[in-house]
Design a protein around this motif. Structure first.
Motif, PDB file in Angstrom:
ATOM      1  N   GLU A  77      41.801  63.870  13.254  1.00 62.12           N
ATOM      2  CA  GLU A  77      42.573  62.628  13.399  1.00 62.12           C
ATOM      3  C   GLU A  77      44.073  62.899  13.384  1.00 62.12           C
ATOM      4  O   GLU A  77      44.829  62.365  14.202  1.00 62.12           O
ATOM      5  CB  GLU A  77      42.202  61.668  12.269  1.00 62.12           C
ATOM      6  N   TRP A  78      44.518  63.734  12.450  1.00 62.82           N
ATOM      7  CA  TRP A  78      45.953  64.040  12.339  1.00 62.82           C
ATOM      8  C   TRP A  78      46.471  64.761  13.579  1.00 62.82           C
ATOM      9  O   TRP A  78      47.566  64.467  14.069  1.00 62.82           O
ATOM     10  CB  TRP A  78      46.217  64.882  11.096  1.00 62.82           C
ATOM     11  N   ILE A  79      45.685  65.716  14.091  1.00 60.81           N
ATOM     12  CA  ILE A  79      46.125  66.459  15.269  1.00 60.81           C
ATOM     13  C   ILE A  79      46.132  65.565  16.504  1.00 60.81           C
ATOM     14  O   ILE A  79      47.041  65.630  17.337  1.00 60.81           O
ATOM     15  CB  ILE A  79      45.251  67.711  15.472  1.00 60.81           C
ATOM     16  N   ARG A  80      45.149  64.687  16.615  1.00 58.53           N
ATOM     17  CA  ARG A  80      45.140  63.748  17.739  1.00 58.53           C
ATOM     18  C   ARG A  80      46.328  62.783  17.663  1.00 58.53           C
ATOM     19  O   ARG A  80      46.905  62.414  18.689  1.00 58.53           O
ATOM     20  CB  ARG A  80      43.823  62.981  17.757  1.00 58.53           C
ATOM     21  N   LYS A  81      46.700  62.381  16.461  1.00 61.30           N
ATOM     22  CA  LYS A  81      47.871  61.520  16.303  1.00 61.30           C
ATOM     23  C   LYS A  81      49.135  62.251  16.746  1.00 61.30           C
ATOM     24  O   LYS A  81      50.000  61.677  17.427  1.00 61.30           O
ATOM     25  CB  LYS A  81      47.999  61.081  14.842  1.00 61.30           C
ATOM     26  N   ALA A  82      49.249  63.530  16.372  1.00 65.38           N
ATOM     27  CA  ALA A  82      50.389  64.329  16.815  1.00 65.38           C
ATOM     28  C   ALA A  82      50.397  64.461  18.334  1.00 65.38           C
ATOM     29  O   ALA A  82      51.458  64.435  18.978  1.00 65.38           O
ATOM     30  CB  ALA A  82      50.343  65.711  16.159  1.00 65.38           C
ATOM     31  N   ASN A  83      49.215  64.592  18.924  1.00 68.50           N
ATOM     32  CA  ASN A  83      49.115  64.666  20.377  1.00 68.50           C
ATOM     33  C   ASN A  83      49.672  63.398  21.028  1.00 68.50           C
ATOM     34  O   ASN A  83      50.401  63.463  22.026  1.00 68.50           O
ATOM     35  CB  ASN A  83      47.651  64.854  20.782  1.00 68.50           C
ATOM     36  N   GLU A  84      49.333  62.248  20.468  1.00 65.17           N
ATOM     37  CA  GLU A  84      49.832  60.984  21.003  1.00 65.17           C
ATOM     38  C   GLU A  84      51.357  60.921  20.944  1.00 65.17           C
ATOM     39  O   GLU A  84      52.006  60.454  21.887  1.00 65.17           O
ATOM     40  CB  GLU A  84      49.234  59.819  20.217  1.00 65.17           C
ATOM     41  N   VAL A  85      51.926  61.395  19.832  1.00 64.87           N
ATOM     42  CA  VAL A  85      53.378  61.362  19.673  1.00 64.87           C
ATOM     43  C   VAL A  85      54.064  62.200  20.754  1.00 64.87           C
ATOM     44  O   VAL A  85      55.023  61.751  21.404  1.00 64.87           O
ATOM     45  CB  VAL A  85      53.778  61.867  18.275  1.00 64.87           C
ATOM     46  N   VAL A  86      53.574  63.415  20.964  1.00 68.45           N
ATOM     47  CA  VAL A  86      54.183  64.299  21.961  1.00 68.45           C
ATOM     48  C   VAL A  86      53.958  63.759  23.367  1.00 68.45           C
ATOM     49  O   VAL A  86      54.891  63.718  24.193  1.00 68.45           O
ATOM     50  CB  VAL A  86      53.620  65.728  21.832  1.00 68.45           C
ATOM     51  N   THR A 170      50.014  67.518  26.370  1.00 67.94           N
ATOM     52  CA  THR A 170      50.063  67.522  27.831  1.00 67.94           C
ATOM     53  C   THR A 170      49.145  66.478  28.457  1.00 67.94           C
ATOM     54  O   THR A 170      49.299  66.143  29.635  1.00 67.94           O
ATOM     55  CB  THR A 170      49.698  68.908  28.373  1.00 67.94           C
ATOM     56  N   ASP A 171      48.184  65.977  27.699  1.00 68.57           N
ATOM     57  CA  ASP A 171      47.266  64.934  28.171  1.00 68.57           C
ATOM     58  C   ASP A 171      47.118  63.868  27.092  1.00 68.57           C
ATOM     59  O   ASP A 171      47.324  64.132  25.904  1.00 68.57           O
ATOM     60  CB  ASP A 171      45.894  65.527  28.490  1.00 68.57           C
ATOM     61  N   ARG A 172      46.737  62.662  27.527  1.00 72.08           N
ATOM     62  CA  ARG A 172      46.611  61.570  26.566  1.00 72.08           C
ATOM     63  C   ARG A 172      45.524  61.852  25.524  1.00 72.08           C
ATOM     64  O   ARG A 172      45.660  61.508  24.350  1.00 72.08           O
ATOM     65  CB  ARG A 172      46.301  60.259  27.305  1.00 72.08           C
TER      66      ARG A 172
END
Length: 255
Positions: A77-86, A170-172
């Motif tokens: 969950e935390w890594i996916r949240k970071a993905n969304e931010v970037v 790089t992707d949603r």
């Protein structure tokens, strides 16, 4: 638990696009992060910085008052949240188009640990004189090696060995690899960017960690020196986590 964090821009690059953090979260929890950004016009260091900031915020906001919480799902969950931010930052700013970063995140609690990662920044565990790679690189060359199309020797010198098949931002949506590990007194965890693992053979990493009477900070410095001596053609970052029965940790964000 103790941690040591070191980073160097290397001998070729002008900007350090690696970011890292380590620290104690309370209640016996220790966390460490390494991210290696990519993208032109300083977008790489923006991506890695955003990812680490997001992960640290998630770690520090989390209240570890649920002993039965699924840590693998928390890391995912935390890594996916970071993905969304970037991803959202890149989508809203043309100069950051297609920026991204690798990430490897470790959480240690008692006799248990959890590792989440995307990309080719690695986690290793040193135990009883042996060094084991815990993560699997998300790279084109690694995929070709696993399928038998390249030998390990060919992979080590392949011109496209740094091409990622998966990156954060790089992707949603992104797939995150998360695993649980066991943790013992005397273990050491090594998180690093490919500026170390791509230049220094695993046997040399092992020899550095086996040096007697070397404290954690000295070992981290030695690993950085090995990368620089091997050419230093990339940024290099390492975080060490050790369970030596002592309390205290050092940590921070590299720039």
């Amino acid at each position: 638990m103790r941690t040591a964090l070191r980073s160097h821009v290397g001998k070729v690059r002008q900007v350090n696009e690696d970011q890292a953090w380590s620290g104690l979260l309370g209640d016996g929890l220790t966390a460490a992060i390494v991210a290696d950004g990519m993208g032109g016009h300083r977008a790489g260091d923006v991506a890695s910085g955003l990812a680490v900031d997001s992960l640290v915020a998630s770690l520090q906001a989390w209240k570890p008052d649920e002993p039965n919480a699924d840590k693998t799902e928390l890391l995912r969950e935390w890594i996916r949240k970071a993905n969304e931010v970037v991803f959202e930052t890149a989508s809203l700013n043309e100069q950051y188009h297609n920026m991204g970063t690798t990430v490897v995140l470790a959480l240690i609690e008692g006799n248990n640990g959890w590792i989440g990662h995307i990309g080719d920044s690695r986690a290793y565990r040193f135990r009883d004189g042996s060094l084991s790679q815990l993560t699997d690189d998300h790279t084109l060359v690694n995929e070709l090696t696993k399928s038998g199309q390249l030998s390990p020797e060919e992979a080590a010198h392949h011109p496209r060995r740094n091409v990622l098949t998966r990156a954060l931002g790089t992707d949603r949506d992104v797939e995150v690899d998360v695993q649980a590990i066991d943790w013992r007194s005397g273990d050491r965890l090594i998180l690093c960017s490919d500026g170390l693992s791509g230049l220094v053979e695993q046997q040399k990493l092992l020899e550095a960690l086996e040096e007697r009477n070397a404290n954690l900070e000295t070992q981290a410095e030695k690993l950085i020196s090995l990368a620089l001596d091997a050419g230093g053609d990339d940024n290099v970052t390492v975080v060490l986590v050790a369970d030596d029965g002592a309390d205290g940790a050092t940590g921070g964000v590299t720039a």
